[in-house]
Design an enzyme around this catalytic site. Structure first.
Site, short mmCIF file in Angstrom:
data_model
loop_
_atom_site.label_atom_id
_atom_site.label_comp_id
_atom_site.label_asym_id
_atom_site.label_seq_id
_atom_site.Cartn_x
_atom_site.Cartn_y
_atom_site.Cartn_z
N ASP A 99 -8.48 -6.48 1.15
CA ASP A 99 -7.50 -6.79 2.19
C ASP A 99 -7.99 -6.23 3.50
OD1 ASP A 99 -5.52 -4.42 3.37
OD2 ASP A 99 -6.66 -3.84 1.58
N CYS A 116 -15.49 -26.92 9.35
CA CYS A 116 -14.21 -26.44 8.80
C CYS A 116 -13.20 -27.57 8.78
CB CYS A 116 -13.70 -25.27 9.64
SG CYS A 116 -12.12 -24.59 9.07
N CYS A 126 -8.87 -26.85 13.06
CA CYS A 126 -10.10 -27.58 13.38
C CYS A 126 -9.92 -29.08 13.28
CB CYS A 126 -11.24 -27.11 12.48
SG CYS A 126 -11.77 -25.42 12.82
N HIS A 128 -6.94 -20.32 11.44
CA HIS A 128 -8.34 -20.62 11.17
C HIS A 128 -9.05 -19.44 10.50
CE1 HIS A 128 -12.50 -21.93 11.71
NE2 HIS A 128 -12.72 -20.69 12.14
N ASP A 181 0.84 -1.19 0.00
CA ASP A 181 0.00 0.00 0.00
C ASP A 181 0.88 1.25 0.00
OD1 ASP A 181 0.91 0.15 2.58
OD2 ASP A 181 -1.02 -0.23 3.52
N CYS A 212 -9.82 -26.93 8.25
CA CYS A 212 -8.48 -26.36 8.36
C CYS A 212 -7.64 -27.14 9.36
CB CYS A 212 -8.56 -24.87 8.76
SG CYS A 212 -8.87 -24.57 10.52
#
Length: 378
Positions: free
Chosen positions: A267, A305, A310, A336, A93, A307
């Site tokens: 973002d 989930c 999890c 997560h 940025d 991931c």
């Protein structure tokens, strides 16, 4: 061009866009959420973990890297990609938002901004030319023009003068951008909450033919319905064949509503920031794992989930880590949350391809505990 957008499909139900953003460090499927790595790192995550959870591109911060370790050091290291061991795309940025939000003592002139470092009080100066010098040294695939992000609310005359100055700064950025062959420079549309100023800013920047356009000055405290209206006022004036980036937005509802309004890139620090406080996003809505009711809960953060967190760790264990101030707890909640948003955008792209994004939005909001406008939740 160093970066170019390829349109794949427009959702017949919503008007959302499916596309590909081609960069020197890989092709990105859009709409996309970009995790934020402010200090050349996504907080508590290794680059390998960020890639494992599916991130295609990350964002780093010009202002913070200018203060430390310094852009010249990063340049000597071979640029950000080499410095942080990240071989996918990077966006930096402009530093404008941080100059205005972190420095209480600042003076805006036509030349640039005089301010004091929030770290040690040193007197510093950033101009459009210096912002380009810094970002050329950092070597990101996408860099942003230096702009002023005015506060909300602010008087119309101030916003107008600020927007016109941002346009003049954008022209100076284009003239001083030294690495057009491998770095794309995006312009930033400003204009506050005023439709006429947004139109003016967009048209002025489009006349300069940037390879992409960001919409700045939103998610700065205004109600979300106003943010969505500003998007509707702005996006029609941006070229269809160029990528559109909504800066600083990362709540699940805003990602969906932004995509519906034609945004390709997002973002936000939200998922990593709330993770450090023990708050996670789940398919049933927000969950604060530090709460006492999870002391004996041996289920995953989100039963829907898959991931790493999890699959391997319970709410009870993560709560214990958070209460004990163990960094591993923050790592697990951060992983997560980022995975959740990356997967959400995968589902958004799938819904666009099937011409059903509005249906998906309504189904997601109902399950997540949001009304249609997303006024509850985050």
């Amino acid at each position: 061009m160093a970066v170019h957008y390829e349109h794949i499909k427009t959702c017949k139900q919503s008007g959302a866009r499916l596309g590909k953003l081609h960069t020197p460090h890989g092709t990105i499927d859009t709409p996309v959420f970009m995790p934020v790595g402010t200090q050349a790192t996504v907080k508590s995550m290794s680059p390998e973990e960020v890639k494992d959870l599916g991130a295609q591109i990350i964002l780093s911060n010009t202002y913070h890297l200018f203060l430390r370790p310094g852009h010249e050091l990063v340049k000597r290291a071979g640029g950000l990609h080499s410095f942080m061991n990240w071989d996918r795309a990077i966006l930096t940025d402009s530093g404008g938002f941080q100059v205005f939000s972190l420095s209480e003592m600042r003076k805006i002139t036509e030349e640039g901004v005089h301010f004091r470092s929030h770290l040690n009080g040193d007197k510093l100066f950033i101009s459009p030319e210096i912002a380009m010098e810094i970002q050329n040294a950092l070597g990101a695939d996408i860099m942003m023009a230096f702009d002023e992000c005015p506060p909300f609310p602010a008087e119309y005359d101030y916003i107008k003068a600020s927007t016109e100055r941002t346009t003049r700064w954008a022209e100076r950025c284009l003239k001083s951008h030294a690495r057009t062959q491998d770095q794309a420079l995006f312009g930033i549309v400003q204009g506050g909450m005023h439709a006429d100023l947004r139109k003016m800013s967009a048209q002025d920047l489009v006349s300069m033919d940037f390879p992409g356009y960001a919409i700045g000055g939103l998610s700065v405290g205004e109600p979300k319905d106003i943010m969505y209206r500003v998007l509707e006022d702005t996006v029609p004036f941006l070229p269809f064949e160029k990528p559109r980036y909504l800066m600083g937005v990362g709540s699940p509802d805003a990602l969906l509503e932004g995509a519906i309004r034609g945004i390709d890139m997002f973002d936000c620090v939200l998922p990593t920031r709330i993770a450090r406080n023990g708050t996670v996003m789940t398919s049933q809505g927000r969950l604060v794992v530090r709460n006492a009711k999870f002391t004996d809960d041996f289920g995953p953060l989100d039963p829907n989930c898959d991931c790493y967190t999890c699959q391997h760790y319970s709410r009870a264990y993560i709560r214990h880590l958070m209460k004990a101030d163990e960094m591993f707890g923050v790592r697990l909640t951060t992983y997560h949350n980022l995975y959740f948003l990356v997967q959400l955008m995968n589902r958004v792209r799938q819904a666009i391809s099937e011409d059903r994004l509005l249906d998906f939005r309504d189904e997601f909001f109902e399950q997540y505990g949001l009304n249609k406008e997303g006024s509850r939740g985050f």
